[in-house]
Enzyme design. Structure first.
Site, PDB file in Angstrom:
ATOM      1  CB  SER A  34       4.537  -3.648  -1.777  1.00  0.00           C
ATOM      2  OG  SER A  34       4.795  -2.296  -2.061  1.00  0.00           O
ATOM      3  CG  MET A  35       5.040   0.251   3.033  1.00  0.00           C
ATOM      4  SD  MET A  35       6.634   0.860   2.467  1.00  0.00           S
ATOM      5  CE  MET A  35       7.340   1.429   3.999  1.00  0.00           C
TER       6      MET A  35
ATOM      7  CG  HIS B 296       7.544  -3.769  -5.753  1.00  0.00           C
ATOM      8  ND1 HIS B 296       6.367  -4.000  -6.426  1.00  0.00           N
ATOM      9  CD2 HIS B 296       7.187  -3.044  -4.661  1.00  0.00           C
ATOM     10  CE1 HIS B 296       5.359  -3.452  -5.784  1.00  0.00           C
ATOM     11  NE2 HIS B 296       5.835  -2.859  -4.711  1.00  0.00           N
TER      12      HIS B 296
ATOM     13  CG  ASP C 116       6.443  -7.009  -8.820  1.00  0.00           C
ATOM     14  OD1 ASP C 116       6.847  -5.893  -8.435  1.00  0.00           O
ATOM     15  OD2 ASP C 116       5.308  -7.218  -9.281  1.00  0.00           O
TER      16      ASP C 116
ATOM     17  N   GLY D 238       0.821  -1.209   0.000  1.00  0.00           N
ATOM     18  CA  GLY D 238       0.000   0.000   0.000  1.00  0.00           C
ATOM     19  C   GLY D 238       0.853   1.256   0.000  1.00  0.00           C
TER      20      GLY D 238
END
Length: 273
Positions: free
Chosen positions: A171-172, A196, A245, A142
């Protein structure tokens, strides 16, 4: 049994039948039983009110002792009795887990979710700084800024934050997973981690787009430095691995340095076919 006792028993039985029949008729035909005079509803006789009141009181006592309240439909809830209260109430299962210092990060990270998690962590830390806070992560990622706010709060509070990955930490969310207390970053065997580089977009005047692009590059450089510090990898390796990714299994993430240990299921306790 004497004749007098037999007669007395018969009278009691007859009275009981009459009372039951009378109550049934009252509850069945109460609207038509009440007479009306010039549009004004007259009240029932006082003797009848006392009889109905006594019947309702006894019925309420029986219901309170025998009735089982079912769990409300919707968000999972559990029965919880607040210390000092006489009865238990249905509370949100996540609110119940908060009382055990367990927090779930289970949806896309945005400002609202980040503020809620930060508020819970600050409250739990104010209650007791000697006990750890357990943060379970199953999140697609997000907002970078909102995720950094959670990360900063994790390092700000005195309580240790144990991060546990189940499902996907992408991700985060992978950044928050790696930001847990050293030695207490855990992952379940079937969980996955994806890293990523930050993504963003800008529109408007050319100068505004240039400012936004510079900010994104600055955020990426900071994230590379922090990933390197948390994992032990060089910044060059982190920069290369963040270009696309990059998915990892739990064991690969442990070798990479994003988690410290994979929680293995004992073979004797494994009942899956």
């Amino acid at each position: 049994m004497t004749i007098q006792q037999l007669l007395r028993s018969s009278v009691y039985s007859a009275l009981l039948l009459i009372t039951t029949s009378l109550l049934s008729s009252v509850y069945a035909y109460a609207p038509s039983f009440v007479p009306r005079h010039h549009g004004v509803v007259s009240s029932m006789p006082s003797s009848m009110n006392k009889l109905i009141s006594h019947y309702n009181t006894n019925s309420a006592d029986k219901k309170s002792s025998n009735t089982i309240t079912m769990m409300p439909i919707g968000v999972p809830k559990v029965a919880y009795r607040v210390p000092g209260s006489s009865g238990a109430d249905w509370v949100d299962i996540y609110n119940r887990l908060y009382r055990e210092r367990i927090i779930f990060l289970g949806q896309e990270i945005d400002d609202e979710l980040a503020n809620q998690i930060i508020g819970v962590m600050l409250y739990l830390d104010s209650e007791d700084t000697t006990k750890p806070i357990y943060l379970y992560i199953n999140c697609p990622g997000g907002s970078v800024i909102a995720g950094l706010a959670i990360y900063d709060c994790m390092n700000h509070i005195k309580s240790e934050v144990v991060t546990i990955n189940l499902g996907l930490a992408a991700s985060m969310a992978s950044f928050i997973l790696a930001g847990g207390s050293k030695g207490k970053r855990l992952a379940l065997p079937s969980s996955r981690i994806m890293i990523h580089q930050p993504m963003g977009g800008a529109q408007g005047q050319a100068e505004d787009i240039k400012v936004e692009a510079r900010q994104i590059m600055r955020i990426r450089d900071n994230i590379v430095k922090m990933y390197s510090m948390m994992s032990g990898q060089t910044q060059e390796t982190i920069t290369k691995d963040l270009n696309r990714d990059n998915f990892m299994s739990a064991h690969e993430a442990m070798e990479y340095g994003l988690v410290d240990r994979v929680i293995e299921i004992p073979r004797d306790a494994d009942t899956q076919i």
